[in-house]
Motif scaffolding. Structure first.
Motif, short mmCIF file in Angstrom:
data_model
loop_
_atom_site.label_atom_id
_atom_site.label_comp_id
_atom_site.label_asym_id
_atom_site.label_seq_id
_atom_site.Cartn_x
_atom_site.Cartn_y
_atom_site.Cartn_z
N GLU A 1 9.55 1.21 4.29
CA GLU A 1 8.22 1.73 3.96
C GLU A 1 7.36 1.88 5.22
N ILE A 2 7.64 1.10 6.27
CA ILE A 2 6.77 1.11 7.46
C ILE A 2 6.86 2.45 8.20
N PRO A 3 8.06 2.90 8.62
CA PRO A 3 8.09 4.21 9.30
C PRO A 3 7.79 5.38 8.37
N ALA A 4 7.83 5.16 7.06
CA ALA A 4 7.39 6.23 6.15
C ALA A 4 5.88 6.46 6.31
N ALA A 5 5.18 5.46 6.86
CA ALA A 5 3.73 5.57 7.04
C ALA A 5 3.34 5.68 8.52
N LEU A 6 4.06 4.97 9.39
CA LEU A 6 3.70 4.94 10.82
C LEU A 6 4.72 5.73 11.64
N MET B 1 0.83 -1.21 0.00
CA MET B 1 0.00 0.00 0.00
C MET B 1 0.86 1.26 0.00
N VAL B 2 1.92 1.30 0.80
CA VAL B 2 2.79 2.48 0.83
C VAL B 2 3.39 2.71 -0.55
N LYS B 3 3.83 1.65 -1.20
CA LYS B 3 4.45 1.80 -2.52
C LYS B 3 3.45 2.31 -3.54
N ALA B 4 2.15 2.08 -3.28
CA ALA B 4 1.10 2.56 -4.18
C ALA B 4 0.50 3.88 -3.71
N GLY B 5 1.10 4.48 -2.66
CA GLY B 5 0.67 5.81 -2.22
C GLY B 5 -0.47 5.81 -1.23
N GLN B 6 -0.91 4.62 -0.77
CA GLN B 6 -2.02 4.56 0.19
C GLN B 6 -1.45 4.55 1.62
N VAL B 7 -0.88 5.68 2.00
CA VAL B 7 -0.10 5.75 3.23
C VAL B 7 -0.97 5.65 4.47
N GLU B 8 -2.14 6.30 4.44
CA GLU B 8 -3.00 6.35 5.62
C GLU B 8 -3.51 4.96 5.99
N ALA B 9 -4.00 4.24 5.00
CA ALA B 9 -4.51 2.89 5.25
C ALA B 9 -3.40 1.98 5.75
N ALA B 10 -2.22 2.12 5.17
CA ALA B 10 -1.09 1.29 5.58
C ALA B 10 -0.71 1.58 7.03
N SER B 11 -0.77 2.87 7.40
CA SER B 11 -0.40 3.27 8.76
C SER B 11 -1.23 2.52 9.80
N GLN B 12 -2.52 2.37 9.52
CA GLN B 12 -3.41 1.68 10.47
C GLN B 12 -3.04 0.20 10.59
N PRO C 1 10.21 4.94 22.10
CA PRO C 1 11.55 4.43 21.74
C PRO C 1 11.60 2.92 21.60
N LEU C 2 10.57 2.21 22.10
CA LEU C 2 10.54 0.75 21.96
C LEU C 2 9.87 0.32 20.66
N VAL C 3 9.33 1.28 19.93
CA VAL C 3 8.91 1.02 18.54
C VAL C 3 10.04 1.60 17.69
N VAL C 4 10.92 0.71 17.24
CA VAL C 4 12.21 1.15 16.72
C VAL C 4 12.13 1.38 15.21
N ASP C 5 12.28 2.63 14.83
CA ASP C 5 12.28 3.03 13.43
C ASP C 5 13.68 2.80 12.87
N ALA C 6 13.83 1.75 12.07
CA ALA C 6 15.16 1.41 11.55
C ALA C 6 15.72 2.53 10.66
N THR C 7 14.82 3.22 9.95
CA THR C 7 15.26 4.34 9.11
C THR C 7 15.86 5.45 9.96
N ASP C 8 15.17 5.78 11.05
CA ASP C 8 15.66 6.83 11.93
C ASP C 8 16.96 6.41 12.61
#
Lengths: 239, 239
Positions: free
Chosen positions: B195-200, B161-172, B205-212
């Protein structure tokens, strides 16, 4: 491959890239346009050069564009309005051609504003002193209101805030300036420094985000001009 | 200059760059790190190769890294967890050394989780099948819970979904999966596909954003290792 000469400033470059991704209708990664981004913020300050005769950024701009071309960029953009003062000097056989940010804004204005509608241009002191918009936009269609000294000072302080990471405070300053420009008759307000739309988001088409206009111009280039991507690096890798 | 091999996917690259700017304490443009970003999404799908023996992205990865090095990058990152399956093959005299995303996550875990705390890794099917995290993280410190098939399927659908631009739905979807992993005992949850932290977005700090985590690793490199920038292109332009 689209070349992006960035770093002026770093956040504005990211804002441009985000708008590029958003403006691209794509279902998969592979449908997005290939990019080469050179974001080197260690470039002499554009406004300082224009206003006080400080070190010219032109050699660094030429060098950066040439490097983008060497890396495979066949066309390039600079997400910095002030840097476009040097656009006429950034032409040569060794440089990818530029898509000009003011032309991108003009294409947007043509869609949303009637001829004769006055506009205001919120910009750096350098962009204004260098007449980047005044000299390139067709003012017989959209006359540009002269900036007030108070308005210009407020915008300049907001831009410095964005560069220092104070995005929220800057956003309020920019929003106030949009209202002030409308109050004195501007029908369109151009956010003509890339730091401004990095802080102030507006869905009003008459508040013209120059960064977004440039991103949409790039998407048109990608759709209309771009001719495929080699399927493997063996084909030369020049996209 | 930091090289960024991006485009996997395009939005994840922008998210990484935004986090890099945010993690850099800077008052002016010139204090930000210089970057060269090659975002070419026309690269064979990483998970498809791992799962079904599709075309390997390795030649394109090697080519992209070599181009970054030729353009002046002295160290590089890939804001794509799955691509790190090939990290050991992306070493050579002609390639800038990689800062590994799993090492960046481990550095973050060491700050926030006690030894023995179980973790969950939300990732692509490719990252999981290739054991990118399982093989590199010290599981005597942080044992990785095996993914459930329902959880894995939900995460995979969110990534698409993120790759297709549906960021809000993916975030949930991603938010639900974080809760589900905690309910079965995970003390830390790694968002291990860019793609996950790009949406969520999470401030926990225990939800670890690998990108960050990777962005903060780059900032440490810039502070600790980086040795200045030549003041003009005449000095060679290799930053």
């Amino acid at each position: 491959m689209l070349g992006v000469l960035g770093g002026m400033g770093p956040l504005a470059t990211v804002d441009f890239l985000a708008k590029l991704v958003a403006a691209t209708a794509a279902e998969t990664d592979q449908q997005h346009m290939p990019l080469l981004v050179r974001s080197v913020p260690q470039i002499p300050d554009r406004s300082a050069c224009i206003m006080h005769g400080g070190e010219s950024p032109l050699p660094a701009l030429r060098f950066g564009l040439r490097e983008l071309g060497r890396g495979g960029a066949t066309v390039a953009v600079i997400p910095c309005n002030t840097a476009h003062y040097w656009a006429d000097d950034l032409v040569g056989d060794d440089l990818p051609p530029l898509l000009h940010i003011v032309d991108a804004v003009a294409a947007h204005l043509a869609e949303v504003l009637p001829d004769g509608a006055p506009i205001a241009v919120l910009s750096t002191t350098g962009t204004r002193a260098a007449r980047v918009y005044e000299n390139r936009l067709d003012q017989t269609r959209w006359p540009i209101l002269e900036a007030t000294s108070a308005g210009a000072a407020a915008v300049a302080s907001g831009i410095a805030m964005v560069k220092a990471g104070q995005v929220e405070a800057a956003s309020q300053i920019f929003a106030q300036q949009v209202l002030a420009e409308r109050a004195r008759g501007a029908q369109g307000v151009i956010l003509a420094c890339t730091e401004i739309p990095a802080a102030l988001h507006s869905d009003d088409p008459l508040v013209v985000d120059a960064t977004d206009a440039l991103a949409r111009r790039c998407v048109r280039w990608f759709r209309e001009t771009y001719r495929g991507v080699p399927s493997s690096p063996a084909s030369g890798g020049r996209l």
